[in-house]
Each structure stands twice: as C-alpha cells, then as structure tokens.
Motif scaffolding. Structure first.
Motif, PDB file in Angstrom:
ATOM      1  N   ILE A  30     -13.003   2.520  -3.899  1.00 37.18           N
ATOM      2  CA  ILE A  30     -12.595   1.279  -4.104  1.00 37.18           C
ATOM      3  C   ILE A  30     -10.950   1.427  -4.322  1.00 37.18           C
ATOM      4  O   ILE A  30     -10.018   0.850  -3.845  1.00 37.18           O
ATOM      5  CB  ILE A  30     -14.019   0.506  -4.579  1.00 37.18           C
ATOM      6  N   MET A  31     -10.425   2.618  -5.799  1.00 37.23           N
ATOM      7  CA  MET A  31      -9.357   2.405  -6.057  1.00 37.23           C
ATOM      8  C   MET A  31      -8.677   2.914  -5.429  1.00 37.23           C
ATOM      9  O   MET A  31      -7.406   2.339  -5.051  1.00 37.23           O
ATOM     10  CB  MET A  31      -9.713   3.381  -7.448  1.00 37.23           C
ATOM     11  N   VAL A  32      -9.264   3.727  -4.327  1.00 41.84           N
ATOM     12  CA  VAL A  32      -8.544   4.382  -3.432  1.00 41.84           C
ATOM     13  C   VAL A  32      -8.085   3.616  -2.214  1.00 41.84           C
ATOM     14  O   VAL A  32      -7.024   3.412  -2.043  1.00 41.84           O
ATOM     15  CB  VAL A  32      -8.478   5.807  -3.113  1.00 41.84           C
ATOM     16  N   ALA A  33      -8.862   3.133  -1.396  1.00 43.85           N
ATOM     17  CA  ALA A  33      -8.512   2.364  -0.163  1.00 43.85           C
ATOM     18  C   ALA A  33      -8.228   0.720  -0.793  1.00 43.85           C
ATOM     19  O   ALA A  33      -7.560   0.075   0.039  1.00 43.85           O
ATOM     20  CB  ALA A  33     -10.355   1.887  -0.211  1.00 43.85           C
ATOM     21  N   ASN A  34      -8.075  -0.031  -2.141  1.00 44.26           N
ATOM     22  CA  ASN A  34      -8.398  -1.159  -2.157  1.00 44.26           C
ATOM     23  C   ASN A  34      -6.687  -1.222  -3.394  1.00 44.26           C
ATOM     24  O   ASN A  34      -6.185  -1.837  -2.933  1.00 44.26           O
ATOM     25  CB  ASN A  34      -9.572  -2.013  -2.426  1.00 44.26           C
ATOM     26  N   ASP A  35      -7.023  -0.231  -4.585  1.00 44.33           N
ATOM     27  CA  ASP A  35      -5.420  -0.399  -5.161  1.00 44.33           C
ATOM     28  C   ASP A  35      -4.143   0.325  -4.719  1.00 44.33           C
ATOM     29  O   ASP A  35      -3.557  -0.214  -4.376  1.00 44.33           O
ATOM     30  CB  ASP A  35      -5.778  -0.041  -6.250  1.00 44.33           C
ATOM     31  N   PHE A  36      -4.591   1.352  -4.017  1.00 46.52           N
ATOM     32  CA  PHE A  36      -3.670   2.328  -3.392  1.00 46.52           C
ATOM     33  C   PHE A  36      -3.586   1.778  -2.221  1.00 46.52           C
ATOM     34  O   PHE A  36      -1.940   1.071  -1.893  1.00 46.52           O
ATOM     35  CB  PHE A  36      -4.056   4.011  -3.406  1.00 46.52           C
ATOM     36  N   LEU A  37      -3.829   1.777  -1.134  1.00 45.49           N
ATOM     37  CA  LEU A  37      -3.523   1.421   0.220  1.00 45.49           C
ATOM     38  C   LEU A  37      -3.370   0.579  -0.159  1.00 45.49           C
ATOM     39  O   LEU A  37      -3.880  -0.007   1.297  1.00 45.49           O
ATOM     40  CB  LEU A  37      -4.606   2.781   1.316  1.00 45.49           C
ATOM     41  N   ARG A  38      -4.367  -0.738   0.155  1.00 46.38           N
ATOM     42  CA  ARG A  38      -4.304  -2.341   0.403  1.00 46.38           C
ATOM     43  C   ARG A  38      -4.600  -2.664   1.270  1.00 46.38           C
ATOM     44  O   ARG A  38      -4.744  -2.914   2.148  1.00 46.38           O
ATOM     45  CB  ARG A  38      -3.095  -2.570   0.250  1.00 46.38           C
ATOM     46  N   LEU A  39      -6.279  -1.405   1.828  1.00 47.90           N
ATOM     47  CA  LEU A  39      -7.276  -2.211   2.992  1.00 47.90           C
ATOM     48  C   LEU A  39      -7.051  -1.511   4.483  1.00 47.90           C
ATOM     49  O   LEU A  39      -6.642  -2.075   4.801  1.00 47.90           O
ATOM     50  CB  LEU A  39      -7.311  -3.505   2.751  1.00 47.90           C
ATOM     51  N   ASP A  40      -5.603  -0.394   4.330  1.00 48.42           N
ATOM     52  CA  ASP A  40      -5.433  -0.071   5.370  1.00 48.42           C
ATOM     53  C   ASP A  40      -6.340   0.134   6.427  1.00 48.42           C
ATOM     54  O   ASP A  40      -7.778   0.961   6.263  1.00 48.42           O
ATOM     55  CB  ASP A  40      -4.825   1.318   4.692  1.00 48.42           C
ATOM     56  N   HIS A  41      -5.593   0.083   7.660  1.00 47.17           N
ATOM     57  CA  HIS A  41      -6.992  -0.036   8.589  1.00 47.17           C
ATOM     58  C   HIS A  41      -7.912   1.451   9.519  1.00 47.17           C
ATOM     59  O   HIS A  41      -8.579   2.112   9.606  1.00 47.17           O
ATOM     60  CB  HIS A  41      -6.397  -0.055   9.831  1.00 47.17           C
ATOM     61  N   TYR A  42      -6.836   2.300   9.228  1.00 49.31           N
ATOM     62  CA  TYR A  42      -7.088   3.533   9.650  1.00 49.31           C
ATOM     63  C   TYR A  42      -7.915   4.287   8.102  1.00 49.31           C
ATOM     64  O   TYR A  42      -8.948   4.605   8.583  1.00 49.31           O
ATOM     65  CB  TYR A  42      -5.399   4.278   9.429  1.00 49.31           C
ATOM     66  N   PHE A  43      -6.978   4.202   6.843  1.00 44.62           N
ATOM     67  CA  PHE A  43      -8.944   4.740   6.144  1.00 44.62           C
ATOM     68  C   PHE A  43     -10.229   3.971   6.106  1.00 44.62           C
ATOM     69  O   PHE A  43     -10.930   4.765   5.575  1.00 44.62           O
ATOM     70  CB  PHE A  43      -8.394   4.737   4.739  1.00 44.62           C
ATOM     71  N   ALA A  44      -9.616   2.800   6.332  1.00 42.19           N
ATOM     72  CA  ALA A  44     -10.938   2.278   6.728  1.00 42.19           C
ATOM     73  C   ALA A  44     -12.039   2.655   7.678  1.00 42.19           C
ATOM     74  O   ALA A  44     -12.931   2.885   7.564  1.00 42.19           O
ATOM     75  CB  ALA A  44     -10.566   0.579   6.879  1.00 42.19           C
ATOM     76  N   THR A  45     -11.710   2.882   9.050  1.00 38.13           N
ATOM     77  CA  THR A  45     -12.267   3.275   9.751  1.00 38.13           C
ATOM     78  C   THR A  45     -12.687   5.259   9.636  1.00 38.13           C
ATOM     79  O   THR A  45     -14.180   5.202  10.081  1.00 38.13           O
ATOM     80  CB  THR A  45     -10.908   3.554  11.184  1.00 38.13           C
ATOM     81  N   MET A  46     -11.441   5.327   8.787  1.00 44.82           N
ATOM     82  CA  MET A  46     -12.228   6.856   8.219  1.00 44.82           C
ATOM     83  C   MET A  46     -13.185   6.696   7.318  1.00 44.82           C
ATOM     84  O   MET A  46     -14.973   7.707   7.632  1.00 44.82           O
ATOM     85  CB  MET A  46     -11.418   7.593   7.705  1.00 44.82           C
ATOM     86  N   LEU A  47     -13.937   5.358   6.376  1.00 45.86           N
ATOM     87  CA  LEU A  47     -14.521   5.418   5.660  1.00 45.86           C
ATOM     88  C   LEU A  47     -15.854   4.629   6.517  1.00 45.86           C
ATOM     89  O   LEU A  47     -16.985   5.306   5.637  1.00 45.86           O
ATOM     90  CB  LEU A  47     -13.316   4.123   4.206  1.00 45.86           C
ATOM     91  N   MET A  48     -15.794   4.262   7.023  1.00 44.33           N
ATOM     92  CA  MET A  48     -16.934   3.412   7.915  1.00 44.33           C
ATOM     93  C   MET A  48     -17.904   4.610   9.081  1.00 44.33           C
ATOM     94  O   MET A  48     -18.828   4.801   8.640  1.00 44.33           O
ATOM     95  CB  MET A  48     -16.590   2.678   9.516  1.00 44.33           C
ATOM     96  N   ILE A  49     -16.987   5.678   8.973  1.00 41.58           N
ATOM     97  CA  ILE A  49     -17.394   6.922   9.865  1.00 41.58           C
ATOM     98  C   ILE A  49     -18.391   7.500   8.887  1.00 41.58           C
ATOM     99  O   ILE A  49     -19.707   8.096   9.205  1.00 41.58           O
ATOM    100  CB  ILE A  49     -16.779   7.716  10.346  1.00 41.58           C
ATOM    101  N   ILE A  50     -17.667   8.193   7.531  1.00 48.57           N
ATOM    102  CA  ILE A  50     -18.698   7.995   6.861  1.00 48.57           C
ATOM    103  C   ILE A  50     -19.824   7.848   6.516  1.00 48.57           C
ATOM    104  O   ILE A  50     -20.925   7.848   5.916  1.00 48.57           O
ATOM    105  CB  ILE A  50     -17.440   8.826   5.834  1.00 48.57           C
ATOM    106  N   ALA A  51     -19.533   6.463   6.430  1.00 51.40           N
ATOM    107  CA  ALA A  51     -20.666   5.663   5.759  1.00 51.40           C
ATOM    108  C   ALA A  51     -21.564   5.831   6.411  1.00 51.40           C
ATOM    109  O   ALA A  51     -23.081   5.519   5.964  1.00 51.40           O
ATOM    110  CB  ALA A  51     -20.451   3.962   5.441  1.00 51.40           C
ATOM    111  N   TYR A  52     -21.314   5.321   7.787  1.00 46.69           N
ATOM    112  CA  TYR A  52     -22.895   5.532   8.958  1.00 46.69           C
ATOM    113  C   TYR A  52     -23.359   7.220   8.566  1.00 46.69           C
ATOM    114  O   TYR A  52     -24.336   7.169   9.355  1.00 46.69           O
ATOM    115  CB  TYR A  52     -22.206   4.951  10.334  1.00 46.69           C
ATOM    116  N   ALA A  53     -22.509   7.928   8.619  1.00 49.12           N
ATOM    117  CA  ALA A  53     -22.727   8.871   8.398  1.00 49.12           C
ATOM    118  C   ALA A  53     -24.293   9.222   7.960  1.00 49.12           C
ATOM    119  O   ALA A  53     -24.601  10.132   7.541  1.00 49.12           O
ATOM    120  CB  ALA A  53     -22.275  10.208   8.010  1.00 49.12           C
TER     121      ALA A  53
END
Length: 635
Positions: free
Chosen positions: A257-280
């Motif tokens: 959450i720190m990387v996604a929210n605090d560092f990258l400010r909910l960046d779309h590309y990182f969120a997409t990668m995270l969604m793929i990992i989440a569904y896996a």
C-alpha cells in the motif's frame, strides 16, 4: 508521560521483555507467563491510550536524530494505528493460547522470547516513517519469524525454514537495492516526501517502486513469490502460524500500500500489474486450497487467496471515494481475526490427534460443540456469510469493482465473474474442512479436550467476528480518518443488508456448495480399500519450487557468491604476479652504445621530465589532436 514516548514504549517494551522473559523462564516458567501477561496488558492499555489521541485526527510524531545515520522517525495516525491494533490484539489472544498449547513442547522459553521479539519488530515496522528504519524492523522480523518456523527442529521444519529464509533474503536484497536507488534519485528516506518527488520523475520511478515492491510481495505471499508459505504454516506451531497468517502477511500488504498509494499516488500502470497479481492469488491459490488434505496447508493457501482480495482492493483505490478504501481496511482487519481463530482451532485439534490430515480427522469434531461453534464462526467470517465480519469487506470490494467496470466498459465484466468464482472457491474449501472434521462419522472415538481454558482466547476472537458483522456502522465510523489516507471520506454510511447484497451472497454460497459436491467430493474423494479418502493430484504436478525457486536461490545465495570469491581470488593473485613482474622488470639494466646504463624506472622518470618541457608538451598535444581527428573521421 509524553505522547511521543508511548510510541517508543510499545515498540521496545516487547523487545526488552523478550530477553527478560527468557531469563525469568530459566528460573520458573509460571513467573515468565505472569510477566508476559502483564507486559501484554500494559501494551494493550498504551495502545488504547494512543487510540484516544489519533481518533481525534491528531498525528503523533517522534524524531531522534543521529540514529542509524538518517535519524529514527516514528509516525502514528489512525491509518497506521489500525495495523498496530491488529498486531497487539492478535498477539494478546495468541499469547494466552500459547501458554496452554505449548505445555508439552520443547524449547518453550526460546519460543516465547522470539514470539515477543516478533511483536516488537512488527509494531516498529508499522510505525516507521523512515524507510531505512522500516527496512531494519522488517529484517528483524524476518530472522525472528524464521526461528519460530523451525521451532520443532525436525527435518520438515528446517526445510520450510530454509525456503522461507532464502526467499526472504532474496526479497530483502532486492528491496535494499530499490532503497539505495530511491535515495540516489530523491535524496530522502522519508516516506511522506517520496510521492511528491516521484510525480516529477520519469520511468525510473517504476524501477525503484518495483524493486521495493518485490521485498514486500515476498512477505505478503504474492504470486509467484508465495512458495514459502504452504511449507511454513504446517511447520510452525499453530499460534505462530496464527500470527504469521493474521499479522505477518499484513506487513507485506502495508508495504505494498505504501508503494502504490504513498509513492506512486495510485498510478494506473502499477495498479494494473497489482490487479493481475491479485487475481492470480485469488484463483490459483484458491484452487490449490481445494486440492490440499492437510488442514494447515488448506489454511495457508486460503491466506494467499484472501490476500489476493486485499491486493485487489489496493488496486481499486482511487476508483471511487469510499468502497475500495473502506473495503480494503475492513478486509485487512477481518482476515486477521478469522484466520487467527481458524489456526488456533487447528492447534486444538493437533494437540489431541497429533495429525492434521483430513483423512485422519474424519469425525473428530462430532460432539465437540464448543469447538464446532468456534470453528464455524471462523468459517462464516472467511466465507463472507451475512452477519459476520468477512461479509462487510467483501461486499464493499465487490461494489468498488462494479464501479471500475462501469468506468472501463462492459468488456471488463469478466473481472466481476472472476471475483465471484474466487468467492465460490472459498466456500468450497471451507466446506471441505467443516464437513470432514465435524460432519463425517469417526472411525474411532476422538479424544476429548483436556483443558477447556484453551477456548477462552478463541471466544474473544469469535465474539469480535460476530460483533463487527452485526455492528457495521460502528466500525465504519471508527475507520473514518484511516480511510482518508486511502482516498476515502471521513463519513461513510452503507446499508450492507439490502436484498440485492443478500441475494448475491446466496448465489455465491449455492455455487460454492455445488463446487464442493461435484468437484471436491466428486473428483477429489476416492474409495480406497473400502475407506473414503481425499486424494491430492497436485502433489504429482510439476513443482515450480523444486524446478525453479530452489535452484535459483541456491545459485544466487550460495553458488554465485562462492564463484565471485574464487574469481576475485584468482584475479587478485594474477594482479599480484603482474605487479611483481613489472617491479622486477623496472630494475633490469640496459646499456647503450655509450655504455650508459638505463632501467625502465629511470626511462619512465626521464619521459615524465621531458613531457613537462615545452617541446614535449607540444608533441603530446599534436598526438592528441591527431587521435581525436582519427576518431571523428571513423564516426
């Protein structure tokens, strides 16, 4: 007492108590137990006092300059407090449970020492506002957790501990590289300052973010870095498995959450990668949970699948104001409570049977009504049954996903289908555990629980699961300031028990029951020599762990360093021989026609003196000009 001093106390009091308790335990174990209970009571009281401060919106800071070169900086707001409260509550009930569970275990003193030290590292990790401090506590956590995993010191626990330690060291080294790059490009280790600097950076911010993310992904058991967890859970004592699943995995989630929210400010590309990992995680590890026969391995794969739902919530942050923010927080809290309860129930079973295979636990729980009710409450929380805590978080995440689909178009409706499939799989493997242990008929009379007091901490967890599920407004109002950190609003009200939500839940349970009947009972249950037994075909599948991870870790952590050391030794020896030969050659004497003697050393000194003259400088400049001209001509 200063407010900021309380942060130091809840971090370092368990650390000091871990050493003191070991010394007291060498004298008398009962004294050690009373000492640890007293320490946990003080820890809980100070934590409650901190809540009274941060619940008003105040942020507590503590800075000690000069420590570790970058300063020791702590921060506590309501968002961070949520994770600290989870840790303290889980440790409190698990500590009470451990006193009774470990009566017949060896090395109890050592267990309580590292169990308490792990709490200290966990709280320190959640409160660190400086990423170097955070990394330090993270590595203390890695070592102390390793010693809990190998507590039994048998072959299996050492194998599990080795896999865990290799993966943790790999993740830590990669993360450390990312931290060095972070400082090189931003000039700061302060977590709150990174996001604003990242906004003005190019693609290098993704490299830094992914390197730091990998270290946390290992701890959170993100696919495909999850292979250590299914071995660690069965190896560790049940109370250690409980906090490993309920709290340790949340350290990885907190970092992500720190990387996604605090560092990258909910960046779309990182969120997409995270969604793929989440569904896996949701689908693949959920399927693996259905195949397992060992109770704790089912729960281990279940934990990875549930972490997938949390990661999905993180990926959905920013899609709407409240559904994803509150849903993610609720899922983090609720998973910690019901998973700790289920692992402690598994511990009660193991103390009596000394086995966790469902084939050997058939009918164990028949007639054990207290254990049945407690296990059932944990399962109802896990499967998000209406009226229990898991239902709240999963309902909000589903609506956040609906909002995401509305924004991105009809094609993305398959994400809703996968979400429901993951929920149905959860129902299926939960039924597998419940039916095998409490419904099937026992072939032998199962032993009775000798000490009923072991159920007391389990009742605390079961009550929390039920109370939260029946009082959703209370928990939503308490999380207001914490949700703001994730993009939510302070005030949020939602009617969870609407007909539409209840009907959706009913469909999930119906199809989950069908998966259990036709897949688990139909295909994974065989009649062998007149006995119905579960089979696990996945044991014969290709193992990524044996074919990829173990050789890779051995190469990176063992073979490569040795090879580098040998190459370095050979190069050092070669360099020494060359310098020795050059030194000897410099003293060889040469004679000219005039019988004047020269050495290479004297010729070198003469050449240096000549280059300092006007003629020598002019010739050197001419040669340099010719060389530059030749290079430019070739280009």
């Amino acid at each position: 007492m200063k407010v900021s001093t309380m942060l130091l106390i809840i971090i370092f009091m368990p650390m000091i108590a871990s050493v003191v308790s070991y010394w007291i335990g060498m004298i008398r174990e009962s004294y050690r137990n009373f000492f640890l209970i007293g320490m946990m009571v003080v820890e809980a009281l100070i934590t409650y006092k901190i809540y009274g401060i941060v619940s008003t919106g105040e942020v507590i800071w503590l800075t000690i300059p000069g420590v570790m070169g970058t300063g020791f900086v702590l921060k506590c707001d309501l968002y961070r407090f949520v994770f600290v409260a989870i840790a303290v509550f889980a440790w409190f009930v698990t500590m009470l449970y451990s006193f009774l569970y470990l009566i017949k275990y060896n090395h109890r003193n050592r267990y309580f020492m590292f169990f308490t030290l792990t709490l200290s590292a966990t709280v320190g990790f959640f409160l660190s506002a400086n990423i170097i401090n955070m990394f330090t506590f993270f590595e203390i956590l890695t070592i102390s957790l390793y010693l809990l995993i190998i507590h039994d010191e048998d072959e299996y626990s050492h194998e599990a501990g080795s896999i865990y330690l290799n993966m943790a060291i790999f993740g830590g080294l990669v993360q450390l590289l990312g931290i060095f790059m972070l400082y090189a490009y931003t000039g700061t280790f302060m977590i709150d300052e990174v996001g604003a600097i990242f906004e003005g950076m190019g693609y290098i911010k993704y490299v830094i973010a992914i390197l730091i993310f990998i270290g946390y992904a290992v701890k959170a058991s993100c696919f495909p870095l999850h292979v250590w967890l299914p071995k660690a859970h069965p190896a560790a004592p049940s109370p250690a498995s409980a906090v490993l699943s309920g709290v340790m995995l949340k350290c990885g989630v907190f970092g992500i959450i720190m990387v996604a929210n605090d560092f990258l400010r909910l960046d779309h590309y990182f969120a997409t990668m995270l969604m793929i990992i989440a569904y896996a995680n949701i689908i693949l590890t959920g399927i693996m949970a259905m195949y397992q026969r060992n109770l704790k391995r089912i729960m281990a794969f279940s934990s990875m699948s549930q972490i997938g739902f949390i990661l999905l919530g993180v990926a959905l942050l920013g899609v709407d104001e409240n559904y994803a923010a509150y849903g993610t927080l609720l899922y983090i809290i609720n998973h910690s409570i019901y998973k700790v309860l289920l692992f402690l129930c598994a511990g009660v079973i193991y103390t009596l049977v000394k086995d966790l295979s469902l084939n050997n636990l058939k009918g164990f729980g028949r007639g054990k009504y207290i254990l049945f009710v407690l296990f059932l409450v944990g399962v109802l929380g896990l499967t998000a049954f209406p009226g229990f805590n898991g239902y709240l978080g999963k309902t909000l995440l589903y609506h956040a996903l609906e909002h995401y689909v509305e924004i991105h178009g009809f094609f993305y409706r398959f994400l809703l289908i996968l979400f429901d499939v993951g929920s149905m799989i959860t129902v299926a493997y939960a039924l597998k555990m419940m039916v095998a242990i409490f419904i099937w008929k026992a072939e032998e009379t199962p032993p009775k629980t000798s000490n009923k007091w072991i159920y007391f901490p389990l009742f605390l967890l079961a009550f929390a699961i039920y109370y939260e599920g029946t009082h959703p407004s209370m928990i939503l109002s308490a999380l207001g300031d914490a949700a703001i950190h994730l993009g939510g609003t302070r005030q949020f009200h939602y009617a969870f028990y609407e007909v539409e939500n209840l009907m959706h839940s009913a469909v999930i349970f119906l199809f989950g029951g069908l998966i259990y009947v036709f897949f688990i009972n139909g295909l994974l249950r065989k009649n062998e020599n007149g006995k119905w037994m579960y089979v696990n075909p996945s044991m014969h599948w290709i193992s990524a762990e044996r074919l990829l991870y173990q050789p890779s870790m051995a190469f990176v952590l063992h073979i490569m360093p040795r090879a580098i050391m040998r190459i370095d030794a050979r190069l050092s020896l070669l360099f020494t021989h060359m310098m020795t030969a050059l030194l000897r050659s410099s003293n060889i004497k040469f004679k000219t026609i005039s019988d004047r003697e020269y050495t290479l050393k004297s010729i070198g000194f003469d050449a240096m003196r000549w280059l300092k003259t006007v003629s020598g400088s002019m010739i050197l400049a001419l040669l340099a000009t010719m060389l530059i001209y030749m290079i430019l001509t070739l280009i």
